[in-house]
Design an enzyme around this catalytic site. Structure first.
Site, PDB file in Angstrom:
ATOM      1  N   VAL A 120      39.882  51.908  47.478  1.00  0.00           N
ATOM      2  CA  VAL A 120      39.065  53.065  47.849  1.00  0.00           C
ATOM      3  C   VAL A 120      39.963  54.298  47.857  1.00  0.00           C
ATOM      4  O   VAL A 120      41.029  54.282  48.483  1.00  0.00           O
ATOM      5  CB  VAL A 120      38.435  52.869  49.254  1.00  0.00           C
ATOM      6  CG1 VAL A 120      37.665  54.115  49.685  1.00  0.00           C
ATOM      7  CG2 VAL A 120      37.527  51.642  49.278  1.00  0.00           C
ATOM      8  N   GLY A 172      17.720  59.809  44.146  1.00  0.00           N
ATOM      9  CA  GLY A 172      18.354  58.969  45.169  1.00  0.00           C
ATOM     10  C   GLY A 172      18.049  57.494  44.964  1.00  0.00           C
ATOM     11  O   GLY A 172      18.551  56.872  44.026  1.00  0.00           O
ATOM     12  N   ILE A 203      15.166  56.110  44.161  1.00  0.00           N
ATOM     13  CA  ILE A 203      14.055  55.795  43.247  1.00  0.00           C
ATOM     14  C   ILE A 203      14.641  55.343  41.907  1.00  0.00           C
ATOM     15  O   ILE A 203      15.593  55.942  41.422  1.00  0.00           O
ATOM     16  CB  ILE A 203      13.165  57.035  43.001  1.00  0.00           C
ATOM     17  CG1 ILE A 203      12.745  57.683  44.321  1.00  0.00           C
ATOM     18  CG2 ILE A 203      11.941  56.665  42.161  1.00  0.00           C
ATOM     19  CD1 ILE A 203      12.065  59.029  44.132  1.00  0.00           C
ATOM     20  N   GLY A 245      22.503  63.934  56.681  1.00  0.00           N
ATOM     21  CA  GLY A 245      23.285  63.545  55.506  1.00  0.00           C
ATOM     22  C   GLY A 245      22.546  63.740  54.198  1.00  0.00           C
ATOM     23  O   GLY A 245      22.913  63.183  53.174  1.00  0.00           O
ATOM     24  N   ASP A 270      20.895  71.992  42.677  1.00  0.00           N
ATOM     25  CA  ASP A 270      20.844  70.529  42.638  1.00  0.00           C
ATOM     26  C   ASP A 270      19.622  70.066  41.834  1.00  0.00           C
ATOM     27  O   ASP A 270      19.722  69.183  40.974  1.00  0.00           O
ATOM     28  CB  ASP A 270      20.786  70.020  44.091  1.00  0.00           C
ATOM     29  CG  ASP A 270      20.642  68.524  44.187  1.00  0.00           C
ATOM     30  OD1 ASP A 270      21.666  67.832  44.086  1.00  0.00           O
ATOM     31  OD2 ASP A 270      19.509  68.041  44.357  1.00  0.00           O
ATOM     32  N   LYS A 288      19.378  68.024  38.210  1.00  0.00           N
ATOM     33  CA  LYS A 288      18.569  66.803  38.080  1.00  0.00           C
ATOM     34  C   LYS A 288      17.522  66.945  36.967  1.00  0.00           C
ATOM     35  O   LYS A 288      17.185  65.969  36.283  1.00  0.00           O
ATOM     36  CB  LYS A 288      17.892  66.487  39.416  1.00  0.00           C
ATOM     37  CG  LYS A 288      18.870  66.021  40.487  1.00  0.00           C
ATOM     38  CD  LYS A 288      18.245  66.003  41.866  1.00  0.00           C
ATOM     39  CE  LYS A 288      19.198  65.420  42.903  1.00  0.00           C
ATOM     40  NZ  LYS A 288      18.724  65.596  44.278  1.00  0.00           N
TER      41      LYS A 288
HETATM   42  N1  HSE Z   1      21.461  66.984  48.330  1.00  0.00           N
HETATM   43  C1  HSE Z   1      20.652  66.110  47.559  1.00  0.00           C
HETATM   44  C2  HSE Z   1      19.215  66.174  48.047  1.00  0.00           C
HETATM   45  C3  HSE Z   1      21.175  64.710  47.666  1.00  0.00           C
HETATM   46  O1  HSE Z   1      19.004  66.718  49.139  1.00  0.00           O
HETATM   47  O2  HSE Z   1      18.311  65.729  47.364  1.00  0.00           O
HETATM   48  C4  HSE Z   1      20.629  63.766  46.688  1.00  0.00           C
HETATM   49  O3  HSE Z   1      20.876  64.151  45.377  1.00  0.00           O
END
Ligand code: HSE
Length: 373
Positions: free
Chosen positions: A30, A117, A119, A170, A184, A188
């Site tokens: 790790v 995530g 899915i 998180g 983000d 995606k």
């Molecule tokens: N920060 C991203 C979200 C994490 O909130 O969807 C997953 O890609």
């Protein structure tokens, strides 16, 4: 399979926990900045220890961001190691380089957790495209933004409080600007469109607007009109014409998107055979994301590499027209000319080109806008 795990944060730790006790996969080393002791894996501060360990055949990249993730992943591929990653910024930005490089070196690269995530979105997209032409991908792809918008709408929380909660759970990236400014989701969308359409979109041509300027007055306006605001990505391929954008979008109550709660995502594809299929699940968080990273490792054991060969570069045409809700404190002639009606402190525009609306927004940093779905 012997894994070198890069990062022991939210996702890395989840990967470690899911793999613990498996017989087919083990974590050998790790890479972690902190001092850490693990019962069954060596911990190092030095990536070279993983790169030069001949028994490590697979690298799991869970550090996120472009650098040094790019350098590590590239070196791992060049050293003949498979790579599983949840890093959408990396894959969206380096799609044209890393995928051919992995093919050339005869190693596997997968990034299922990078969109949606937990899915199985990218893996289902791959399956769909084996037998049909996909002409639309998109939807709610950011758990943090959905959590914020949902909390503002249902619980009447303020924006900052909702963001703080999403960070504590998180969901948010290390720098939440990436989430709330739509970056983000933008990454995606690029990954999804490239895989779904079998092309390579120029990321710089795809506009993205986020939710950081939304206020309680906007949410009140939407609720009063039976609407719910979501951050949504859209990519269409119609008659060889490609459009792609990310923007806050208003759905009438009763539409599936309007009901998506908390950190959940709802991502949709439309194909010429299956029609419309939507995928719902937790788009962020330790275990959902780590689940798909481990799925990728199991796919490697089954001989499965990247979803599709990289396709040709295509241009974006966002001349499609939509109506927008716009709130700005500034007097603006273009907005005045394109106003259809007024809503408390805001306007609803006539149909305007998506590209023009995004250009206008860039020049008006105080404004908030959302498209009508
Ligand atoms: N920060 C991203 C979200 C994490 O909130 O969807 C997953 O890609």
């Amino acid at each position: 399979m012997q894994i070198g795990l890069l990062g022991f944060g939210t996702v890395g730790r989840g990967v470690y926990e899911i793999i613990a006790g498996r017989e087919d996969i083990a974590i050998a080393r790790v890479l972690c900045r902190r001092d850490l002791e693990l019962p069954d894996a060596a911990v190092t501060h030095n990536f070279e220890d993983i790169l030069n360990d001949p028994k490590i055949d697979t690298v799991v990249e869970a550090i996120g961001g472009l650098h040094p993730a790019y350098e590590y992943v590239r070196s791992a591929i060049l050293a003949g190691k498979n790579v599983a990653t949840a890093n959408k910024a990396l894959i969206a930005t380096c799609f044209d380089e890393l995928i051919p490089l992995a093919r050339e070196k005869g190693v596997f690269l997968r990034c299922t957790a990078s969109v949606g995530g937990g899915i199985g979105w990218l893996s289902e997209l791959e399956r769909a495209r084996r037998i049909e032409t996909i002409h639309h991908v998109g939807g709610i792809m950011n758990g943090t933004c959905n959590y914020i918008l949902d909390s503002m709408t249902r619980l009447k929380l303020g924006y900052s409080e909702a963001l703080k909660q999403a960070q504590a759970l998180g969901y948010a990236e290390a720098d939440p600007t990436t989430d709330v400014e739509g970056i983000d989701t933008w990454h995606k969308l690029i990954v999804s469109a490239n895989i779904g359409f079998g092309v390579s979109l120029d990321i710089s041509e795809v506009p993205a607007a986020g939710i950081s300027r939304i206020g309680a007055e906007d949410v009140a306006n939407f609720s009063a009109n039976g609407l719910v605001c979501k951050l949504v990505s859209t990519a269409d391929c119609l008659s060889g014409n490609y459009s792609a954008y990310v923007q806050p979008t208003l759905y009438p109550l009763g539409q599936p998107e309007a009901a998506v709660p908390a950190n959940y995502n709802l991502i949709t594809l439309e194909g010429n055979i299956s029609g419309r299929q939507s995928f719902f699940g937790q788009g962020a968080g330790r275990y959902p994301t780590a689940y798909n990273v481990v799925q990728d490792c199991v796919d490697f054991l089954h001989g499965k590499g990247f979803y599709t060969a990289p396709g040709r570069k295509v241009a974006i045409d966002n001349s499609v027209k939509l109506r927008y809700y716009v709130r700005t404190a500034q007097e603006d002639l273009w907005l005045k000319e394109n106003t259809e009606k007024h809503w408390a402190g805001a306007v609803v525009t006539k149909p305007v080109e998506v590209s023009v609306m995004h250009q206008w927004l860039k020049a008006h940093p105080d404004a908030f806008m959302a498209a009508f779905a």
